[in-house]
Design an enzyme around this catalytic site. Structure first.
Site, mmCIF file in Angstrom:
data_model
loop_
_atom_site.group_PDB
_atom_site.id
_atom_site.type_symbol
_atom_site.label_atom_id
_atom_site.label_comp_id
_atom_site.label_asym_id
_atom_site.label_seq_id
_atom_site.Cartn_x
_atom_site.Cartn_y
_atom_site.Cartn_z
ATOM 1 N N HIS A 19 0.842 -1.202 0.000
ATOM 2 C CA HIS A 19 0.000 0.000 0.000
ATOM 3 C C HIS A 19 0.874 1.248 0.000
ATOM 4 O O HIS A 19 2.100 1.146 0.089
ATOM 5 C CB HIS A 19 -1.041 -0.013 1.122
ATOM 6 C CG HIS A 19 -0.489 0.018 2.504
ATOM 7 N ND1 HIS A 19 0.016 1.164 3.079
ATOM 8 C CD2 HIS A 19 -0.362 -0.959 3.430
ATOM 9 C CE1 HIS A 19 0.414 0.892 4.302
ATOM 10 N NE2 HIS A 19 0.210 -0.395 4.538
ATOM 11 N N HIS A 22 3.793 1.728 2.444
ATOM 12 C CA HIS A 22 5.058 1.023 2.184
ATOM 13 C C HIS A 22 5.924 1.835 1.224
ATOM 14 O O HIS A 22 7.151 1.841 1.329
ATOM 15 C CB HIS A 22 4.803 -0.357 1.558
ATOM 16 C CG HIS A 22 4.022 -1.274 2.442
ATOM 17 N ND1 HIS A 22 2.990 -2.044 1.978
ATOM 18 C CD2 HIS A 22 4.112 -1.528 3.764
ATOM 19 C CE1 HIS A 22 2.478 -2.756 2.976
ATOM 20 N NE2 HIS A 22 3.152 -2.449 4.070
ATOM 21 N N CYS A 125 -2.067 -7.872 21.813
ATOM 22 C CA CYS A 125 -2.781 -7.578 20.559
ATOM 23 C C CYS A 125 -2.181 -8.458 19.479
ATOM 24 O O CYS A 125 -0.983 -8.359 19.180
ATOM 25 C CB CYS A 125 -2.644 -6.106 20.166
ATOM 26 S SG CYS A 125 -3.268 -5.834 18.478
ATOM 27 N N CYS A 128 -0.826 -6.352 16.425
ATOM 28 C CA CYS A 128 0.510 -5.749 16.616
ATOM 29 C C CYS A 128 1.551 -6.820 16.914
ATOM 30 O O CYS A 128 2.741 -6.539 16.910
ATOM 31 C CB CYS A 128 0.528 -4.772 17.786
ATOM 32 S SG CYS A 128 -0.605 -3.406 17.655
ATOM 33 N N CYS A 144 -7.331 -2.154 20.704
ATOM 34 C CA CYS A 144 -6.156 -1.655 19.990
ATOM 35 C C CYS A 144 -6.585 -0.579 18.984
ATOM 36 O O CYS A 144 -7.402 -0.860 18.098
ATOM 37 C CB CYS A 144 -5.436 -2.793 19.269
ATOM 38 S SG CYS A 144 -4.156 -2.155 18.159
ATOM 39 N N HIS A 147 -5.811 -1.677 15.324
ATOM 40 C CA HIS A 147 -6.497 -2.815 14.700
ATOM 41 C C HIS A 147 -7.977 -2.912 15.057
ATOM 42 O O HIS A 147 -8.683 -3.765 14.511
ATOM 43 C CB HIS A 147 -5.770 -4.123 15.053
ATOM 44 C CG HIS A 147 -4.365 -4.140 14.535
ATOM 45 N ND1 HIS A 147 -3.283 -3.768 15.295
ATOM 46 C CD2 HIS A 147 -3.883 -4.417 13.303
ATOM 47 C CE1 HIS A 147 -2.184 -3.841 14.562
ATOM 48 N NE2 HIS A 147 -2.520 -4.223 13.350
ATOM 49 N N LYS A 294 -7.238 7.522 8.968
ATOM 50 C CA LYS A 294 -6.368 6.375 8.679
ATOM 51 C C LYS A 294 -6.995 5.563 7.549
ATOM 52 O O LYS A 294 -8.215 5.486 7.444
ATOM 53 C CB LYS A 294 -6.337 5.465 9.920
ATOM 54 C CG LYS A 294 -5.123 5.666 10.781
ATOM 55 C CD LYS A 294 -5.115 4.608 11.869
ATOM 56 C CE LYS A 294 -4.379 3.379 11.362
ATOM 57 N NZ LYS A 294 -3.261 2.972 12.157
ATOM 58 N N LYS A 297 -9.638 -0.942 5.608
ATOM 59 C CA LYS A 297 -10.525 -1.719 4.725
ATOM 60 C C LYS A 297 -11.972 -1.532 5.164
ATOM 61 O O LYS A 297 -12.882 -1.499 4.347
ATOM 62 C CB LYS A 297 -10.146 -3.204 4.789
ATOM 63 C CG LYS A 297 -8.890 -3.485 3.983
ATOM 64 C CD LYS A 297 -8.694 -4.982 3.811
ATOM 65 C CE LYS A 297 -7.301 -5.244 3.257
ATOM 66 N NZ LYS A 297 -6.596 -6.321 3.916
HETATM 67 N N1 MSP Z 1 6.938 -5.981 9.438
HETATM 68 C C1 MSP Z 1 6.944 -4.793 10.200
HETATM 69 C C2 MSP Z 1 8.247 -4.033 10.032
HETATM 70 C C3 MSP Z 1 9.467 -4.794 10.442
HETATM 71 S S1 MSP Z 1 10.916 -3.840 10.198
HETATM 72 C C4 MSP Z 1 12.111 -4.774 10.907
HETATM 73 C C5 MSP Z 1 5.800 -3.862 9.768
HETATM 74 N N2 MSP Z 1 5.277 -4.085 8.572
HETATM 75 S S2 MSP Z 1 4.079 -3.215 7.928
HETATM 76 O O1 MSP Z 1 3.804 -3.831 6.662
HETATM 77 O O2 MSP Z 1 2.994 -3.096 8.838
HETATM 78 O O3 MSP Z 1 4.667 -1.771 7.724
HETATM 79 C C6 MSP Z 1 5.804 -1.560 6.913
HETATM 80 C C7 MSP Z 1 6.125 -0.081 6.814
HETATM 81 O O4 MSP Z 1 5.035 0.621 6.216
HETATM 82 C C8 MSP Z 1 6.362 0.584 8.163
HETATM 83 O O5 MSP Z 1 7.429 1.506 8.085
HETATM 84 C C9 MSP Z 1 5.065 1.312 8.413
HETATM 85 O O6 MSP Z 1 5.202 2.433 9.240
HETATM 86 C C10 MSP Z 1 4.724 1.744 7.008
HETATM 87 N N3 MSP Z 1 3.320 2.081 6.909
HETATM 88 C C11 MSP Z 1 2.274 1.259 7.063
HETATM 89 N N4 MSP Z 1 1.118 2.010 6.929
HETATM 90 C C12 MSP Z 1 1.425 3.306 6.695
HETATM 91 C C13 MSP Z 1 0.727 4.456 6.312
HETATM 92 N N5 MSP Z 1 -0.615 4.515 6.223
HETATM 93 N N6 MSP Z 1 1.451 5.558 5.995
HETATM 94 C C14 MSP Z 1 2.822 5.542 5.981
HETATM 95 N N7 MSP Z 1 3.491 4.463 6.316
HETATM 96 C C15 MSP Z 1 2.854 3.397 6.914
HETATM 97 O O7 MSP Z 1 5.452 -2.968 10.525
#
Ligand code: MSP
Length: 476
Positions: A19, A22, A125, A128, A144, A147, A294, A297
């Site tokens: 998304h 990422h 959670c 998380c 949470c 979530h 935020k 879904k």
């Molecule tokens: N797997 C863990 C990270 C482990 S690092 C050793 C994780 N994964 S995640 O898929 O939930 O998130 C990955 C990255 O995407 C994180 O840096 C997270 O902050 C970022 N984002 C997830 N949702 C986001 C937004 N809506 N906006 C910006 N970044 C966010 O956490």
């Protein structure tokens, strides 16, 4: 030997598709990597996927697909996404990879002096994948906020990492900026959290978590997913089997604000226990919101990054997320904001400027030599204000700065009217155009880390043969 530098990005869980959040980690790291590489630095740049844990295991089970197959498929989707963003990591690590798993087990053995086992009962959670403190439980009224699920009471036999062994060292490193937390307001939050941080549970009973790396010498325990995930930053370099001192400590670790606490408290504790230096900077970016909310879904407001990439192409995507999504604060994505940026800034400010200058230069037989183009590239790195913004990771501000140059060039071309001057004084018109072309190429080099495709198209248009070329950003 050339100077080396290492930067890292958070590794996403593979229980969903990529998304826009990422993309932020990837883009910020990529901009920094391109900026440093342009100065001749050997940049090692890690990306990867976080593939263990119950969330992933359950998803694969629900889909009736073997877990290995499910994670492999999704890891490939993330790799493809990175390519589509024109982001160029040097390494891609998957945490289910046997090299990683073996190295993490060796790391565990090295940590043993700071590990103990105990029974823990607390609120957990599963979204998380962590226990929350009683204080957090009360503040969030048992639900949470990330979530929207109720915390469960869990009692488990776990191994713990004694964070208390390292709190003082971590606090000192953060306070003195030896391990810099960016932005400053997050640094303050982390220092507050650090005081209350309990020792952290780093394993789960196998009966509760089967899809993970087994704890060495204990058949009943599996490593907590975060331990295995954080270790990726060094296992990808070969640790502990190889000497990583050429790259470690990382110069910047890029993470989202929601996972800063793992990176600024647990990760440094692991590194200190391993006798490794702490990263120089942990940069925590804000979240992408939609109309102030935020993405979720349930609300149905999730923006699929591929919709943007397919409709507009990669540079407009990069432009919006690097300029209009602030590097540090939460920012809003809306299609209106995106369309505005595309039409008014990329198509009008930049596209039209390039078009006008290309046509006028061609009409007036201007020939910019390769020498001039190379000279521009070298000269711009001396633009101190821009360099300072880039060095302090204020990327959205650096792009603002470069854009101001584009805007003032638009004004300058209107003020100096080379087309009118050409009618009476062709030589003077040529001088004006050369000057404007030169300034455009200067601004172009400032845009290089952000908009690589556009920048090379502009360089081509203003190569030795000047031609109008095709419109860079057709109006949508
Ligand atoms: N797997 C863990 C990270 C482990 S690092 C050793 C994780 N994964 S995640 O898929 O939930 O998130 C990955 C990255 O995407 C994180 O840096 C997270 O902050 C970022 N984002 C997830 N949702 C986001 C937004 N809506 N906006 C910006 N970044 C966010 O956490």
């Amino acid at each position: 030997m050339s100077k080396t530098l290492y930067i890292t990005t958070a590794i996403p869980y593979v229980n969903g598709v990529p998304h826009v959040g990422h993309a932020l980690d990837y883009l910020l790291a990529d901009v920094y990597a391109r900026f440093e590489k342009a100065q001749g630095i050997d940049v090692r740049f890690q990306a990867g996927t976080d593939e263990h844990g119950n969330k992933i295991f359950n998803k694969a089970k629900n889909l009736n697909i073997p877990t290995e197959q499910y994670v492999a498929k999704n890891a490939a989707i993330f790799q493809d996404f990175i390519e589509k963003l024109n982001v160029k990591p040097t390494d891609f690590i998957r945490t289910s990879n046997p090299d990683h798993c073996r190295r993490v087990q060796k790391i565990w053995k090295k940590l043993e002096k700071h590990i103990y086992s105990a029974t823990y009962e607390g609120w957990y959670c599963s979204g998380c994948e962590r226990f929350v403190t009683d204080k957090e439980y009360d503040e969030n009224l048992g639900i949470c906020p990330d979530h929207q699920t109720t915390y469960e009471k869990l009692s488990e036999e776990n191994y713990y990492l004694r964070i208390s062994d390292f709190k003082d060292q971590i606090r000192n490193a953060i306070e003195s900026d030896a391990m810099k937390i960016l932005p400053e307001f997050r640094k303050k939050e982390i220092l507050k959290l650090l005081d209350d941080s309990p020792d952290v549970s780093i394993s789960r009973p196998k009966k509760n978590l089967s899809w993970g790396i087994p704890v060495p010498d204990n058949d009943n325990q599996v490593m907590y997913v975060w331990i295995d995930a954080l270790a990726n930053y060094i296992t990808v370099l070969g640790y502990p089997e190889e000497d990583i001192s050429n790259y470690w400590p990382a110069v910047i670790q890029f993470v989202g604000k929601d996972i800063l606490r793992f990176h600024a408290i647990i990760w440094p504790a692991i590194l200190l226990a391993l006798d490794l230096p702490l990263p120089k900077t942990i940069l925590s970016h804000g979240h992408v919101l939609v109309n102030g909310q935020k993405m979720s879904k349930t609300i149905g407001n999730v923006i699929n990054p591929l919709d943007i990439l397919n409709k507009y192409g990669v540079d407009p995507f990069r432009y919006f997320f690097l300029r209009h999504i602030d590097t540090f604060e939460d920012s809003d994505f809306t299609w209106d904001r995106f369309d505005d940026a595309y039409n008014n800034e990329l198509a009008n400010d930049l596209g039209n400027l390039v078009q006008r200058l290309a046509v006028l230069s061609s009409k007036n037989s201007i020939s910019l030599s390769q020498h001039l183009i190379d000279e521009t590239k070298a000269a711009t790195i001396e633009d101190q204000e821009y360099v300072n913004l880039m060095n302090s990771c204020k990327f959205s501000k650096a792009l603002d700065y470069a854009w101001q140059k584009i805007k003032s060039l638009n004004k300058e071309i209107n003020d100096r009217q080379p087309w009118a001057v050409a009618k009476t004084d062709p030589e003077n018109a040529k001088q004006i155009l050369l000057d404007l072309d030169y300034k455009l190429l200067e601004a172009n080099s400032l845009l290089a880390p952000f908009l690589p495709e556009t920048v090379s198209k502009i360089s081509n248009v203003f190569g030795t043969e000047i031609g109008p070329g095709s419109p860079l950003f057709p109006k949508q």
